[in-house]
Design a protein around this motif. Structure first.
Motif, PDB file in Angstrom:
ATOM      1  N   GLY A 119       0.745  -1.311  -0.132  1.00 22.66           N
ATOM      2  CA  GLY A 119      -0.009   0.134   0.018  1.00 22.66           C
ATOM      3  C   GLY A 119       0.739   1.163   0.126  1.00 22.66           C
ATOM      4  O   GLY A 119       0.373   2.171   0.457  1.00 22.66           O
ATOM      5  N   THR A 120       2.176   0.905  -0.482  1.00 18.46           N
ATOM      6  CA  THR A 120       3.071   2.330  -0.600  1.00 18.46           C
ATOM      7  C   THR A 120       3.058   2.579  -2.167  1.00 18.46           C
ATOM      8  O   THR A 120       2.963   1.921  -2.919  1.00 18.46           O
ATOM      9  CB  THR A 120       4.086   2.200   0.239  1.00 18.46           C
ATOM     10  OG1 THR A 120       4.904   0.838  -0.501  1.00 18.46           O
ATOM     11  CG2 THR A 120       3.957   1.814   1.626  1.00 18.46           C
ATOM     12  N   THR A 121       3.794   3.724  -2.426  1.00 16.80           N
ATOM     13  CA  THR A 121       3.894   4.244  -3.688  1.00 16.80           C
ATOM     14  C   THR A 121       5.517   4.442  -3.968  1.00 16.80           C
ATOM     15  O   THR A 121       6.294   4.781  -2.994  1.00 16.80           O
ATOM     16  CB  THR A 121       3.554   5.769  -3.829  1.00 16.80           C
ATOM     17  OG1 THR A 121       2.198   5.940  -3.639  1.00 16.80           O
ATOM     18  CG2 THR A 121       3.874   6.137  -5.395  1.00 16.80           C
ATOM     19  N   PRO A 122       6.107   3.409  -4.804  1.00 14.48           N
ATOM     20  CA  PRO A 122       7.636   3.161  -4.989  1.00 14.48           C
ATOM     21  C   PRO A 122       7.998   4.872  -5.571  1.00 14.48           C
ATOM     22  O   PRO A 122       7.180   5.426  -6.241  1.00 14.48           O
ATOM     23  CB  PRO A 122       7.619   2.316  -6.060  1.00 14.48           C
ATOM     24  CG  PRO A 122       6.340   2.060  -6.924  1.00 14.48           C
ATOM     25  CD  PRO A 122       5.351   2.514  -5.940  1.00 14.48           C
ATOM     26  N   MET A 123       9.431   5.036  -5.125  1.00 16.21           N
ATOM     27  CA  MET A 123       9.981   6.319  -5.718  1.00 16.21           C
ATOM     28  C   MET A 123      11.053   5.931  -6.535  1.00 16.21           C
ATOM     29  O   MET A 123      11.960   5.251  -6.415  1.00 16.21           O
ATOM     30  CB  MET A 123      10.567   6.929  -4.485  1.00 16.21           C
ATOM     31  CG  MET A 123      11.002   8.266  -4.811  1.00 16.21           C
ATOM     32  SD  MET A 123       9.554   9.448  -5.454  1.00 16.21           S
ATOM     33  CE  MET A 123       8.429   9.502  -4.296  1.00 16.21           C
ATOM     34  N   PRO A 124      10.778   6.341  -8.263  1.00 21.27           N
ATOM     35  CA  PRO A 124      11.656   6.079  -9.032  1.00 21.27           C
ATOM     36  C   PRO A 124      12.874   6.917  -9.217  1.00 21.27           C
ATOM     37  O   PRO A 124      12.787   8.076  -8.663  1.00 21.27           O
ATOM     38  CB  PRO A 124      10.951   5.996 -10.212  1.00 21.27           C
ATOM     39  CG  PRO A 124       9.437   6.370 -10.021  1.00 21.27           C
ATOM     40  CD  PRO A 124       9.615   6.864  -8.630  1.00 21.27           C
ATOM     41  N   VAL A 125      13.956   6.172  -9.204  1.00 22.79           N
ATOM     42  CA  VAL A 125      15.207   7.035  -9.455  1.00 22.79           C
ATOM     43  C   VAL A 125      15.053   7.800 -10.817  1.00 22.79           C
ATOM     44  O   VAL A 125      14.841   7.172 -11.600  1.00 22.79           O
ATOM     45  CB  VAL A 125      16.514   6.305  -9.128  1.00 22.79           C
ATOM     46  CG1 VAL A 125      17.895   7.139  -9.653  1.00 22.79           C
ATOM     47  CG2 VAL A 125      16.582   5.675  -7.931  1.00 22.79           C
ATOM     48  N   PRO A 126      15.525   8.991 -10.821  1.00 27.64           N
ATOM     49  CA  PRO A 126      15.501   9.747 -12.139  1.00 27.64           C
ATOM     50  C   PRO A 126      16.073   9.066 -13.287  1.00 27.64           C
ATOM     51  O   PRO A 126      17.114   8.540 -12.841  1.00 27.64           O
ATOM     52  CB  PRO A 126      16.103  11.390 -11.898  1.00 27.64           C
ATOM     53  CG  PRO A 126      15.612  11.389 -10.407  1.00 27.64           C
ATOM     54  CD  PRO A 126      15.889   9.842  -9.674  1.00 27.64           C
TER      55      PRO A 126
END
Length: 378
Positions: free
Chosen positions: A114-121
């Motif tokens: 239930g979390t949002t992944p954070m993409p590396v730029p």
């Protein structure tokens, strides 16, 4: 019953996240993630069986791409097993392309948590890009997954960049898989305060199912004739449009399905140790290279008919092709010749010149002896 299979561009990882969510809950089509740099031989079929949620394209060990069909149950079982092994849910830093199973798993684990992944730029993995992504994360429990080449790059930068060292030291766990991780690299990362877990698995097992040598979730491990076989609820259903390869890779015994890996291994007190490859394929930077294909091209070059290509150890890439020969050859010319036919990762890393190429009594090259010459001290 069948369902559509949608090919989803990986340029927007959060759009991939939404597509995978719909695929897993049955609201949308099954998905096949494809990056701009992927040029598979096969074209995705328009439909797949209803139970299939994710299709992963892999390079295969024969040069023929495989399309691994994974059910929703397998993807969710993998996410649940990982979460349990890690000690609970958290937010994921997405540093891997989602067209590969390790990247897809970051999306699946995020959905399960239930979390949002954070993409590396986008771009070459660097301290600047990682720190930018970490700064945007809002959950105190943080995870990420890397391949050894990425870990090596970040360790090099963190040893001179305290901000990066501290940022990744704040992660609850850093998974490292895709190939063997050199012990010296693990030691360097651990010295930075980073918490590493080495994973083992493949697209056919929905990613890593063995953490630091021990099976996670309901995964089972066995060794048959020296070969590692894996069983459990995360196994793929089959290879799309390839029943012959499916029959060879997946076997049933006493009502249980097993995936026959291409790895040799040993099992002692429940701990798996992978000792090498059954065939001549190495994994370099997370990509597969057949040494036989490299050797064929090398031997076509003038004066190199007796050359042998073996796996060499490398602190960043894990394994690299190494040429063992009696001739003092031009490495750059050899790399150009191989690179003209095979992918860049197949280019030889170095040439080891010997007085004689070691031979077996049969007259064939002694590849184990040649590998020892190529890797002194290992």
């Amino acid at each position: 019953m069948t369902r559509p299979l949608a090919v989803v561009d990986t340029a927007d990882p959060l759009a991939c996240l939404a597509a995978l969510r719909d695929a897993l809950d049955g609201e949308g089509p099954a998905v096949l993630f494809r990056g701009g740099g992927v040029n598979p031989v096969h074209t995705a079929p328009l439909t797949v069986e209803q139970r299939i949620a994710l299709v992963v394209e892999t390079s295969g060990t024969t040069g023929r791409p495989k399309r691994v069909a994974l059910s929703a149950d397998a993807v969710l079982a993998s996410a649940a097993a990982s979460e349990s092994a890690l000690g609970g849910p958290g937010q994921w830093l997405l540093a891997l392309p989602v067209q590969y199973i390790a990247g897809s798993n970051v999306l699946a684990r995020s959905l399960a948590a239930g979390t949002t992944p954070m993409p590396v730029p986008p771009g070459r993995l660097s301290a600047e890009r990682v720190l930018e992504a970490v700064a945007a994360m809002d959950d105190p429990v943080r995870y990420t997954a890397l391949v050894p080449a990425q870990l090596s790059r970040l360790v090099d930068e963190a040893e001179a960049d305290d901000a990066l060292r501290r940022a990744l030291a704040g992660f609850s766990r850093i998974l490292v898989g895709g190939q063997a991780t050199p012990a010296p690299l693990v030691d360097r990362a651990t010295a930075l305060g980073w918490r590493l877990t080495r994973t083992y698995g493949s697209s056919e097992t929905c990613g890593g199912v063995v953490y630091d040598g021990r099976a996670i979730g309901q995964t089972e491990v066995r060794i048959i004739d020296g070969r590692v076989e894996l069983g459990g609820p995360t196994l793929a259903e089959y290879y799309l449009d390839d029943p012959e390869r499916t029959e060879a890779a997946f076997v049933e015994h006493d009502g249980q399905r097993w995936y026959r890996t291409d790895d040799a291994g040993e099992l002692a007190d429940g701990v798996l140790r992978v000792t090498g490859r059954i065939d001549d394929t190495i994994v370099t930077g997370g990509l597969k290279v057949r040494l036989g294909d490299v050797e064929r091209i090398v031997r076509e070059q003038p004066g190199l008919a007796d050359a042998v290509v073996v796996a060499g150890h490398d602190p960043e890439w894990g394994e690299v092709p190494v040429v063992v020969t009696t001739v003092r050859a031009d490495l750059e010319a050899l790399r150009r010749a191989v690179g003209a036919v095979l992918p860049p990762e197949a280019r030889p890393d170095r040439i080891v010149t010997v007085d004689t190429v070691p031979l077996l009594p049969s007259g064939k090259p002694d590849r184990l002896a040649a590998a020892r010459r190529a890797n002194p001290g290992h």
